[in-house]
Design a protein around this motif. Structure first.
Motif, PDB file in Angstrom:
ATOM      1  N   UNK A   1       0.830  -1.207   0.000  1.00 63.75           N
ATOM      2  CA  UNK A   1       0.000   0.000   0.000  1.00 63.75           C
ATOM      3  C   UNK A   1       0.865   1.259   0.000  1.00 63.75           C
ATOM      4  N   UNK A   2       1.919   1.257   0.829  1.00 59.94           N
ATOM      5  CA  UNK A   2       2.800   2.420   0.892  1.00 59.94           C
ATOM      6  C   UNK A   2       4.224   1.984   1.220  1.00 59.94           C
ATOM      7  N   UNK A   3       5.175   2.846   0.870  1.00 64.33           N
ATOM      8  CA  UNK A   3       6.594   2.566   1.076  1.00 64.33           C
ATOM      9  C   UNK A   3       7.214   3.760   1.775  1.00 64.33           C
ATOM     10  N   UNK A   4       8.090   3.497   2.726  1.00 63.56           N
ATOM     11  CA  UNK A   4       8.802   4.563   3.420  1.00 63.56           C
ATOM     12  C   UNK A   4      10.253   4.180   3.604  1.00 63.56           C
ATOM     13  N   UNK A   5      11.016   5.127   4.137  1.00 57.20           N
ATOM     14  CA  UNK A   5      12.427   4.873   4.389  1.00 57.20           C
ATOM     15  C   UNK A   5      12.665   4.919   5.881  1.00 57.20           C
ATOM     16  N   UNK A   6      13.274   3.861   6.400  1.00 58.58           N
ATOM     17  CA  UNK A   6      13.526   3.763   7.826  1.00 58.58           C
ATOM     18  C   UNK A   6      14.977   4.030   8.157  1.00 58.58           C
ATOM     19  N   UNK A   7      15.435   3.456   9.253  1.00 59.72           N
ATOM     20  CA  UNK A   7      16.806   3.631   9.727  1.00 59.72           C
ATOM     21  C   UNK A   7      17.827   3.213   8.672  1.00 59.72           C
TER      22      UNK A   7
ATOM     23  N   UNK B   1      18.416   4.116   5.730  1.00 55.95           N
ATOM     24  CA  UNK B   1      17.973   3.993   4.342  1.00 55.95           C
ATOM     25  C   UNK B   1      17.235   2.707   4.043  1.00 55.95           C
ATOM     26  N   UNK B   2      17.001   1.911   5.065  1.00 50.64           N
ATOM     27  CA  UNK B   2      16.263   0.658   4.861  1.00 50.64           C
ATOM     28  C   UNK B   2      14.798   0.956   4.573  1.00 50.64           C
ATOM     29  N   UNK B   3      14.172   0.074   3.842  1.00 45.65           N
ATOM     30  CA  UNK B   3      12.790   0.267   3.423  1.00 45.65           C
ATOM     31  C   UNK B   3      11.808  -0.176   4.516  1.00 45.65           C
ATOM     32  N   UNK B   4      10.720   0.539   4.626  1.00 49.98           N
ATOM     33  CA  UNK B   4       9.565   0.081   5.398  1.00 49.98           C
ATOM     34  C   UNK B   4       8.399   0.039   4.416  1.00 49.98           C
TER      35      UNK B   4
ATOM     36  N   UNK C   1       9.458  -3.983   8.061  1.00 49.18           N
ATOM     37  CA  UNK C   1      10.691  -3.212   7.915  1.00 49.18           C
ATOM     38  C   UNK C   1      11.820  -4.128   7.465  1.00 49.18           C
ATOM     39  N   UNK C   2      12.636  -3.620   6.576  1.00 50.73           N
ATOM     40  CA  UNK C   2      13.816  -4.341   6.103  1.00 50.73           C
ATOM     41  C   UNK C   2      14.828  -4.430   7.243  1.00 50.73           C
ATOM     42  N   UNK C   3      15.508  -5.578   7.367  1.00 54.40           N
ATOM     43  CA  UNK C   3      16.499  -5.743   8.433  1.00 54.40           C
ATOM     44  C   UNK C   3      17.917  -5.901   7.907  1.00 54.40           C
ATOM     45  N   UNK C   4      18.092  -6.052   6.610  1.00 57.63           N
ATOM     46  CA  UNK C   4      19.446  -6.113   6.060  1.00 57.63           C
ATOM     47  C   UNK C   4      19.749  -4.807   5.329  1.00 57.63           C
ATOM     48  N   UNK C   5      20.908  -4.706   4.705  1.00 59.83           N
ATOM     49  CA  UNK C   5      21.334  -3.442   4.100  1.00 59.83           C
ATOM     50  C   UNK C   5      21.298  -3.437   2.577  1.00 59.83           C
ATOM     51  N   UNK C   6      20.587  -4.373   1.976  1.00 61.37           N
ATOM     52  CA  UNK C   6      20.515  -4.420   0.521  1.00 61.37           C
ATOM     53  C   UNK C   6      19.730  -3.215   0.003  1.00 61.37           C
ATOM     54  N   UNK C   7      20.265  -2.440  -0.945  1.00 58.32           N
ATOM     55  CA  UNK C   7      19.569  -1.237  -1.417  1.00 58.32           C
ATOM     56  C   UNK C   7      18.398  -1.566  -2.350  1.00 58.32           C
ATOM     57  N   UNK C   8      17.184  -1.405  -1.862  1.00 57.41           N
ATOM     58  CA  UNK C   8      15.991  -1.697  -2.677  1.00 57.41           C
ATOM     59  C   UNK C   8      14.973  -0.563  -2.660  1.00 57.41           C
ATOM     60  N   UNK C   9      15.245   0.511  -1.914  1.00 64.52           N
ATOM     61  CA  UNK C   9      14.241   1.548  -1.711  1.00 64.52           C
ATOM     62  C   UNK C   9      13.659   2.076  -3.025  1.00 64.52           C
TER      63      UNK C   9
ATOM     64  N   UNK D   1      14.996  -7.011  -5.640  1.00 60.95           N
ATOM     65  CA  UNK D   1      15.664  -8.101  -4.914  1.00 60.95           C
ATOM     66  C   UNK D   1      14.927  -8.504  -3.632  1.00 60.95           C
ATOM     67  N   UNK D   2      15.174  -9.714  -3.208  1.00 64.92           N
ATOM     68  CA  UNK D   2      14.639 -10.223  -1.943  1.00 64.92           C
ATOM     69  C   UNK D   2      15.495  -9.704  -0.794  1.00 64.92           C
ATOM     70  N   UNK D   3      14.843  -9.285   0.295  1.00 67.44           N
ATOM     71  CA  UNK D   3      15.562  -8.794   1.475  1.00 67.44           C
ATOM     72  C   UNK D   3      15.022  -9.477   2.720  1.00 67.44           C
ATOM     73  N   UNK D   4      15.778  -9.384   3.790  1.00 70.10           N
ATOM     74  CA  UNK D   4      15.298  -9.850   5.091  1.00 70.10           C
ATOM     75  C   UNK D   4      14.380  -8.772   5.673  1.00 70.10           C
ATOM     76  N   UNK D   5      13.342  -9.220   6.379  1.00 65.96           N
ATOM     77  CA  UNK D   5      12.381  -8.252   6.925  1.00 65.96           C
ATOM     78  C   UNK D   5      11.793  -8.770   8.223  1.00 65.96           C
ATOM     79  N   UNK D   6      11.182  -7.844   8.969  1.00 68.30           N
ATOM     80  CA  UNK D   6      10.461  -8.219  10.194  1.00 68.30           C
ATOM     81  C   UNK D   6       9.152  -7.420  10.228  1.00 68.30           C
ATOM     82  N   UNK D   7       8.177  -8.002  10.865  1.00 65.88           N
ATOM     83  CA  UNK D   7       6.901  -7.292  11.016  1.00 65.88           C
ATOM     84  C   UNK D   7       7.012  -6.370  12.219  1.00 65.88           C
ATOM     85  N   UNK D   8       6.632  -5.104  12.009  1.00 62.13           N
ATOM     86  CA  UNK D   8       6.686  -4.110  13.060  1.00 62.13           C
ATOM     87  C   UNK D   8       5.360  -4.043  13.806  1.00 62.13           C
ATOM     88  N   UNK D   9       4.270  -4.047  13.052  1.00 66.99           N
ATOM     89  CA  UNK D   9       2.917  -4.076  13.660  1.00 66.99           C
ATOM     90  C   UNK D   9       1.927  -4.603  12.652  1.00 66.99           C
TER      91      UNK D   9
END
Length: 115
Positions: A51-57, A59-62, A72-80, A107-115
């Motif tokens: 639905x929406x994309x943001x930039x977190x800590x 430069x990682x994507x949310x 939220x993305x948990x690795x440093x692969x540039x995909x924003x 690309x595929x990245x590591x991620x975690x659910x924030x809420x």
């Protein structure tokens, strides 16, 4: 048993409702609850629309899914710059409680659910 149902000590739930609840909770670590175990194995992956994309800590994507789940993305692969609203993402369960976000056209990245 009818008295227990009437007094709401026992609740009858359809398997489709359990599957929907599990999908909504995908990515949230929960204790094993008997009521959610009745619909077979937990989902190993799910596909959703962003639905929406943001930039977190750092430069990682949310990204927020259409159902409101925030990841939220948990690795440093540039995909924003490659991930856009309306794209599909497949979230896959990894080992030791980790997850992967496999984006459509990115690309595929590591991620975690924030809420």
């Amino acid at each position: 048993m009818l008295a227990a149902v009437k007094n709401k000590k026992i609740v009858v739930v359809q398997q489709d409702d359990i599957r929907k609840a599990r999908r909504t909770l995908f990515g949230i670590p929960l204790p094993r609850i008997g009521a959610l175990d009745g619909a077979g194995e937990p989902e190993k992956e799910m596909t959703a629309t962003i639905k929406s994309v943001g930039q977190g800590d750092g430069g990682r994507i949310t990204f927020t899914l259409e159902d409101g789940a925030l990841w939220a993305q948990t690795d440093d692969w540039p995909v924003f710059s490659a991930v856009k609203p309306g794209q599909k993402v497949t979230l896959k369960r990894g080992m030791f409680g980790s997850y992967f976000a496999d984006f459509e056209r990115a690309p595929t990245v590591r991620a975690k659910r924030v809420r």
